[in-house]
Design a protein around this motif. Structure first.
Motif, PDB file in Angstrom:
ATOM      1  N   PRO A 128       0.797  -1.239   0.000  1.00  0.00           N
ATOM      2  CA  PRO A 128       0.000   0.000   0.000  1.00  0.00           C
ATOM      3  C   PRO A 128       0.823   1.280   0.000  1.00  0.00           C
ATOM      4  O   PRO A 128       0.423   2.277  -0.614  1.00  0.00           O
ATOM      5  CB  PRO A 128      -0.816  -0.129   1.300  1.00  0.00           C
ATOM      6  N   ASP A 129       1.988   1.265   0.668  1.00  0.00           N
ATOM      7  CA  ASP A 129       2.800   2.482   0.700  1.00  0.00           C
ATOM      8  C   ASP A 129       3.550   2.726  -0.602  1.00  0.00           C
ATOM      9  O   ASP A 129       4.000   3.839  -0.884  1.00  0.00           O
ATOM     10  CB  ASP A 129       3.794   2.424   1.867  1.00  0.00           C
ATOM     11  N   VAL A 130       3.681   1.681  -1.427  1.00  0.00           N
ATOM     12  CA  VAL A 130       4.431   1.782  -2.680  1.00  0.00           C
ATOM     13  C   VAL A 130       3.506   2.034  -3.872  1.00  0.00           C
ATOM     14  O   VAL A 130       3.897   2.685  -4.842  1.00  0.00           O
ATOM     15  CB  VAL A 130       5.257   0.493  -2.912  1.00  0.00           C
ATOM     16  N   LEU A 131       2.271   1.551  -3.785  1.00  0.00           N
ATOM     17  CA  LEU A 131       1.339   1.573  -4.919  1.00  0.00           C
ATOM     18  C   LEU A 131       1.171   2.944  -5.574  1.00  0.00           C
ATOM     19  O   LEU A 131       1.376   3.078  -6.788  1.00  0.00           O
ATOM     20  CB  LEU A 131      -0.019   1.025  -4.472  1.00  0.00           C
ATOM     21  N   PRO A 132       0.816   4.013  -4.847  1.00  0.00           N
ATOM     22  CA  PRO A 132       0.606   5.309  -5.520  1.00  0.00           C
ATOM     23  C   PRO A 132       1.887   5.883  -6.108  1.00  0.00           C
ATOM     24  O   PRO A 132       1.857   6.511  -7.175  1.00  0.00           O
ATOM     25  CB  PRO A 132       0.043   6.206  -4.415  1.00  0.00           C
ATOM     26  N   LEU A 133       2.998   5.662  -5.436  1.00  0.00           N
ATOM     27  CA  LEU A 133       4.271   6.195  -5.924  1.00  0.00           C
ATOM     28  C   LEU A 133       4.694   5.504  -7.215  1.00  0.00           C
ATOM     29  O   LEU A 133       5.117   6.156  -8.176  1.00  0.00           O
ATOM     30  CB  LEU A 133       5.355   6.019  -4.857  1.00  0.00           C
ATOM     31  N   ALA A 134       4.579   4.180  -7.249  1.00  0.00           N
ATOM     32  CA  ALA A 134       4.958   3.435  -8.445  1.00  0.00           C
ATOM     33  C   ALA A 134       4.041   3.764  -9.612  1.00  0.00           C
ATOM     34  O   ALA A 134       4.482   3.836 -10.766  1.00  0.00           O
ATOM     35  CB  ALA A 134       4.934   1.936  -8.156  1.00  0.00           C
ATOM     36  N   THR A 135       2.765   3.970  -9.339  1.00  0.00           N
ATOM     37  CA  THR A 135       1.792   4.257 -10.402  1.00  0.00           C
ATOM     38  C   THR A 135       2.118   5.584 -11.091  1.00  0.00           C
ATOM     39  O   THR A 135       2.157   5.668 -12.323  1.00  0.00           O
ATOM     40  CB  THR A 135       0.363   4.297  -9.829  1.00  0.00           C
ATOM     41  N   ILE A 136       2.356   6.634 -10.310  1.00  0.00           N
ATOM     42  CA  ILE A 136       2.626   7.947 -10.912  1.00  0.00           C
ATOM     43  C   ILE A 136       3.969   7.948 -11.633  1.00  0.00           C
ATOM     44  O   ILE A 136       4.114   8.535 -12.717  1.00  0.00           O
ATOM     45  CB  ILE A 136       2.567   9.073  -9.859  1.00  0.00           C
ATOM     46  N   TYR A 137       4.963   7.270 -11.063  1.00  0.00           N
ATOM     47  CA  TYR A 137       6.272   7.199 -11.719  1.00  0.00           C
ATOM     48  C   TYR A 137       6.143   6.509 -13.072  1.00  0.00           C
ATOM     49  O   TYR A 137       6.717   6.954 -14.078  1.00  0.00           O
ATOM     50  CB  TYR A 137       7.261   6.444 -10.831  1.00  0.00           C
ATOM     51  N   MET A 138       5.369   5.428 -13.106  1.00  0.00           N
ATOM     52  CA  MET A 138       5.214   4.666 -14.332  1.00  0.00           C
ATOM     53  C   MET A 138       4.448   5.463 -15.388  1.00  0.00           C
ATOM     54  O   MET A 138       4.806   5.458 -16.573  1.00  0.00           O
ATOM     55  CB  MET A 138       4.500   3.349 -14.022  1.00  0.00           C
ATOM     56  N   ARG A 139       3.409   6.158 -14.983  1.00  0.00           N
ATOM     57  CA  ARG A 139       2.601   6.908 -15.946  1.00  0.00           C
ATOM     58  C   ARG A 139       3.407   8.024 -16.606  1.00  0.00           C
ATOM     59  O   ARG A 139       3.337   8.215 -17.821  1.00  0.00           O
ATOM     60  CB  ARG A 139       1.371   7.476 -15.253  1.00  0.00           C
ATOM     61  N   VAL A 140       4.141   8.776 -15.808  1.00  0.00           N
ATOM     62  CA  VAL A 140       4.962   9.843 -16.386  1.00  0.00           C
ATOM     63  C   VAL A 140       6.012   9.265 -17.325  1.00  0.00           C
ATOM     64  O   VAL A 140       6.270   9.815 -18.405  1.00  0.00           O
ATOM     65  CB  VAL A 140       5.631  10.668 -15.266  1.00  0.00           C
ATOM     66  N   SER A 141       6.604   8.139 -16.942  1.00  0.00           N
ATOM     67  CA  SER A 141       7.618   7.504 -17.787  1.00  0.00           C
ATOM     68  C   SER A 141       7.031   7.073 -19.124  1.00  0.00           C
ATOM     69  O   SER A 141       7.674   7.211 -20.174  1.00  0.00           O
ATOM     70  CB  SER A 141       8.220   6.293 -17.069  1.00  0.00           C
ATOM     71  N   PHE A 142       5.802   6.561 -19.108  1.00  0.00           N
ATOM     72  CA  PHE A 142       5.180   6.121 -20.353  1.00  0.00           C
ATOM     73  C   PHE A 142       4.903   7.269 -21.308  1.00  0.00           C
ATOM     74  O   PHE A 142       4.977   7.105 -22.530  1.00  0.00           O
ATOM     75  CB  PHE A 142       3.874   5.369 -20.055  1.00  0.00           C
ATOM     76  N   VAL A 143       4.597   8.437 -20.771  1.00  0.00           N
ATOM     77  CA  VAL A 143       4.359   9.604 -21.625  1.00  0.00           C
ATOM     78  C   VAL A 143       5.590   9.898 -22.481  1.00  0.00           C
ATOM     79  O   VAL A 143       5.475  10.331 -23.636  1.00  0.00           O
ATOM     80  CB  VAL A 143       3.979  10.827 -20.768  1.00  0.00           C
TER      81      VAL A 143
END
Length: 471
Positions: A128-143
């Protein structure tokens, strides 16, 4: 005008030609790896959860990138062999079609990645503590995927024509810029808000975008060994299909390696955030120290390709064995240093987490003495790719993951009850067996009979665009 960095790799000393191409590639790869290391360094100041988020995202991003790397590798193979033959019309044609194909794939990957980022992170078992951080990092990287793909194909094509210096100059400038932007976006300063892990991804996207723009301008300038024009970008289905057939095994190979990282990440994630953070730092360290092997592998591909294009099979074979020997010697020496300085290296990234430092240090020490074998395997598979034997390189990767690395890691960590230590041990065991398989397969010599460009004796004419028969 042709760049002075472009080299004829079919004449003169093999070692000199190999090092002249490999050294700039190694430094360029070191600087590209610095993107991830700089991110990890600054993100480490945010705590173990932030480091784990970046660690969890990296193998997924690498996996999706690998889908487009097949075309880039195919472009390198054909460009190097046509360069060796002296057919500049085909060099330009193949380069343009590889660029078109890679950019199309990158756009699809970017859209799919942004939409599915959260689901992917959940699938990987993020806490739970990693989920939001990993999600936003991944989304920006995909852009930023189209920028990254564009630069990857530029770099691959330059290597095919024997120019390794130009990509090095570009990467040098962008890494410096990334080093400035990372703390600014991650921690914030003045009017710039602190964006945390999202800031690390944004800094990388901006610098990769700059690298892509400069690289594309150079391809169209005609002064760096390749001279693209707008007419070259009209899709040629026959050439695109040819690149896909040659590049598909390489895409599977690269995807397999990336999938291996994902599976190992899932296995490690079940052992807790601290172990996952240690694994992330350990694998980043591993990727950093084997950069010389990757550079020699890419240089070997270009040399083997140009020499096969010029009909010099014997020189291509000597190149592969000499490069493998250099990789073993250099990387074994690096492994010795890594073994003795493991703890200080890991402490650089997570200075306030003793548990992470202990686990990460153990990982580095267990894997250190197999670095030379990793180098030998990378070089030999690079020779296979340069000769057009992408299926063989793919098979070696499949054996490495599905028959060795993941099964061993699972058995040792769960059935043998060794936990994280069992996962670390699986690495050197797998490296030893895979290197032996690659060397034996190459020594058999079947790669010498493959052909991926047209046979001059069968009616080939320089500049003619034809459908190659892959044998």
């Amino acid at each position: 005008m042709v760049s002075s960095s472009t080299r004829d790799l079919t004449q003169g000393s093999i070692v000199r030609a190999l090092l002249a191409l490999a050294v700039p590639i190694v430094f360029a790869n070191l600087l590209q790896t610095a993107y991830q290391l700089i991110d990890t360094f600054w993100v480490g100041r945010l705590g173990a959860a932030a480091v784990a988020a970046v660690s969890l995202s990296f193998p997924v991003i690498f996996f999706l990138i690998s889908l487009g790397l097949g075309l880039a590798i195919a472009g390198t193979i054909l460009v190097s062999q046509y360069t060796g033959r002296g057919d500049h019309a085909q060099v330009n044609h193949v380069a343009a079609q590889a660029l078109v194909g890679v950019l199309a794939i990158s756009l699809m990957v970017a859209v799919a990645g942004v939409v599915t980022a959260r689901w992917i992170v959940l699938f990987l078992g993020a806490k739970p503590d990693v989920l939001p951080l990993a999600t936003i990092y991944m989304r920006v990287s995909f852009v930023g995927m189209p920028f990254l793909f564009a630069y990857v194909i530029f770099q691959s094509l330059m290597r095919g024509v024997g120019d390794a210096r130009t990509p090095l100059y570009i990467v040098s400038g962008t890494v410096v810029l990334n080093f400035i932007l990372d703390p600014l976006f991650i921690l914030g300063f003045g009017p710039v808000p602190a964006m945390g892990v999202a800031g690390a991804a944004l800094a990388t996207v901006i610098t990769q975008g700059l690298a892509a723009v400069v690289g594309l301008w150079m391809l169209f300038s005609g002064r760096y060994g390749i001279a693209l024009r707008a007419r070259h970008l009209v899709p040629d289905i026959a050439t695109l299909w040819r690149l896909l057939k040659l590049g598909a095994p390489s895409a599977v190979e690269q995807s397999t390696r990336a999938l291996g990282l994902m599976l190992m990440t899932i296995l490690v994630a079940g052992l807790g955030t601290h172990t996952l953070a240690a694994y992330g730092i350990g694998t980043r360290m591993l990727s950093f120290v084997i950069i010389p092997a990757l550079g020699l592998s890419q240089a070997t591909s270009a040399l083997v390709g140009q020499n096969i294009g010029a009909g010099r099979i014997d020189r291509a074979e000597r190149t592969a064995w000499l490069s493998a020997l250099i990789a073993v010697v250099v990387l074994t020496a690096i492994g010795v240093l890594a073994f003795f300085f493991a703890a200080p290296i890991v402490r650089l990234f997570v200075p306030e987490s003793p548990a992470v430092i202990a686990q990460g240090s153990l990982f580095v020490q267990i894997t250190a003495f197999s670095y030379g074998l990793i180098g030998a395997q990378q070089v030999i598979t690079g020779a296979f790719r340069g000769s057009g034997n992408t299926v063989v390189a793919m098979m070696i990767a499949l054996v490495s993951l599905w028959m060795l690395q993941f099964p061993l890691a699972w058995l040792l960590s769960t059935r043998a009850g060794l936990g994280a230590t069992g996962i670390w041990i699986a690495y050197p065991v797998q490296n030893t067996i895979t290197a032996a398989i690659a060397a034996i397969w190459f020594a058999r010599g079947g790669w010498k009979r493959a052909q991926v460009i047209e046979d001059e004796a069968a009616g080939y004419r320089p500049g003619q665009v034809t459908q190659t028969t892959l044998r």
